[in-house]
Design an enzyme around this catalytic site. Structure first.
Site, short mmCIF file in Angstrom:
data_model
loop_
_atom_site.label_atom_id
_atom_site.label_comp_id
_atom_site.label_asym_id
_atom_site.label_seq_id
_atom_site.Cartn_x
_atom_site.Cartn_y
_atom_site.Cartn_z
N TRP A 200 0.78 -1.15 0.14
CA TRP A 200 0.02 -0.07 0.12
C TRP A 200 0.87 1.23 0.02
CZ3 TRP A 200 -3.99 -1.64 -2.03
CH2 TRP A 200 -4.58 -3.01 -1.48
N ASP B 294 -1.36 6.51 6.29
CA ASP B 294 -2.50 5.65 6.12
C ASP B 294 -2.77 4.92 7.24
OD1 ASP B 294 -4.28 3.65 5.08
OD2 ASP B 294 -2.89 3.15 3.22
N LYS C 238 -11.96 -2.03 6.87
CA LYS C 238 -11.31 -2.67 7.60
C LYS C 238 -11.46 -2.82 9.12
CE LYS C 238 -8.86 -3.14 3.81
NZ LYS C 238 -7.71 -2.52 3.33
C1 PLP Z 1 -6.81 -2.00 2.12
C2 PLP Z 1 -5.86 -1.15 2.23
C3 PLP Z 1 -5.85 -0.11 1.40
C4 PLP Z 1 -6.74 -0.15 0.25
O1 PLP Z 1 -7.87 0.48 0.41
P1 PLP Z 1 -9.17 0.90 -0.69
O2 PLP Z 1 -10.17 1.19 0.07
O3 PLP Z 1 -9.50 -0.58 -1.51
O4 PLP Z 1 -8.40 1.56 -1.68
C5 PLP Z 1 -4.88 0.92 1.43
N1 PLP Z 1 -3.93 0.87 2.43
C6 PLP Z 1 -4.11 0.11 3.63
C7 PLP Z 1 -3.37 0.10 4.55
C8 PLP Z 1 -5.23 -0.90 3.48
O5 PLP Z 1 -5.35 -1.91 4.48
#
Ligand code: PLP
Length: 359
Positions: free
Chosen positions: A101, A171, A195
């Site tokens: 990511w 993030d 998540k």
């Molecule tokens: C799942 C995830 C993403 C991607 O998320 P989307 O909402 O599908 O774009 C990005 N960063 C992290 C840390 C993730 O766990």
């Protein structure tokens, strides 16, 4: 009805209590005579829902007044672009690459300016967090970017990088509300909610006000300007109304559970049950350096692909589902977010012990 223990990395389990409230309120939300899915986002009832959701999130995370909370769409992926489009004043930013990511965010930023990889753990398949105490960050870099919890590899920053006075952007998709954070350590925090918070379709951005500007990358679409959404209090266009409502129910649940300190304790206890077993097992082993282990995502392997597949299948038959590791790493991964009860982790470990005995 029989619910399983769902170890999916996301979309993931939601608290059963929350799902029940949502079900109860499905046909008639608080005497409005309609579902939250059916009501105008400009109406008084919905205004109450989104305002309360924001306030509860502010209370939970103790978000200072000089930060805006934005409920956006487009997933974490859209933030990979919106962050450089809105924040790269000098067309330069530093990235710590600790997994897929972070790497995708870094690659996306390179479309808009100079993205500088100041540290990486790719040399050992992202199984650790690199030393970030003395990074070589250019003076004129607009921000330093990290992915706080690496969902796929199962590592977490235990101490924040030394940003050397630069704005820190993170993030937090997979550890949103898993434990307290000091919001003012960051310039911008964001995460997709699917998540650890709610149903897919909402991305929450927590951004320091002075970063919400008009003089951003020329040509930036109106919808991709933080200012647009900040000015309109997340109601510039139709937001994902129902999903924000469910996030709000989760915030209420978290408050009832004792807030983020209580979540931290709960999550530490759950993770310890699984990690302690992995450390003592002769069959299963964890895949990352101990000191960086995630409380949320726990990858493990047997070392034999066929045996991994057999384990995943057998676990599923016992109601322990979605244990398959990410397609890029294989093996197993147990995601044990806030909504996963301790009983689920205990049952998983019991099952792993049995499987070990028989193999
Ligand atoms: C799942 C995830 C993403 C991607 O998320 P989307 O909402 O599908 O774009 C990005 N960063 C992290 C840390 C993730 O766990």
């Amino acid at each position: 009805m029989s619910r399983v223990y769902n170890f999916s990395a996301g979309p993931a389990m939601l608290p059963e209590e929350v799902l029940k409230i949502a079900a109860d309120e499905m046909l008639d939300y608080h005497g409005s005579g309609m579902s939250v899915m059916e009501m105008s986002h400009r109406g008084k009832v919905y205004d109450g829902i989104i305002k309360k959701a924001e306030q509860d999130l502010r209370d939970l995370m103790q978000i200072p007044d000089n930060y805006k909370v934005l409920f956006l769409q487009g997933g974490a992926h859209l933030q990979f672009a919106m962050i450089p489009m809105n924040l790269m004043k000098n067309r330069k930013a530093a990235y710590v690459v600790t997994g897929n990511w972070a790497k995708k965010a870094y690659q996306e930023a390179a479309k808009f300016g100079e993205a500088i990889k100041v540290a990486s753990s790719e040399d050992r398949t992202f199984s650790y967090i690199p030393d970030c105490s003395d990074l070589d960050i250019p003076e004129d870099a607009d921000y330093l970017y990290i992915c706080h919890n690496n969902t796929i590899y199962g590592t977490t920053f235990k101490t924040l990088p030394n940003a050397k006075g630069h704005d820190l952007v993170a993030d937090i998709s997979s550890d949103f509300l898993a434990y307290p954070v000091n919001v003012s350590d960051y310039a911008l925090l964001y995460g997709g909610v699917q998540k650890n918070v709610g149903p897919a379709g909402v991305t929450i951005v927590i951004i320091r006000e002075d970063l919400i500007r008009e003089d951003i990358l020329p040509g930036t679409p109106t919808m991709l300007m933080y200012k647009t959404h900040a000015d309109a209090e997340s109601l510039y266009n139709t937001p994902p109304c129902y999903n924000i409502y469910v996030c709000g129910l989760v915030f209420e649940w978290l408050k009832k559970m004792g807030g983020l300190e209580a979540m931290k304790e709960r999550n530490e206890e759950k993770a310890a049950i699984l990690y302690d077993f992995l450390d003592s097992s002769s069959l299963f082993k964890g895949t990352v350096d101990r000191e960086f282990r995630s409380l949320m995502n726990v990858p493990f392997i047997t070392g034999d692909k066929d045996l991994d597949a057999e384990f995943i299948k057998a676990a599923e038959a016992e109601g322990l589902v979605s244990l398959k590791g990410h397609r890029s790493v294989g093996g197993m991964r147990a995601s044990i977010y806030n909504a996963m009860p301790k009983e689920g982790v205990v049952k998983l470990v019991e099952f792993m012990k049995d499987f070990e005995k028989n193999h």
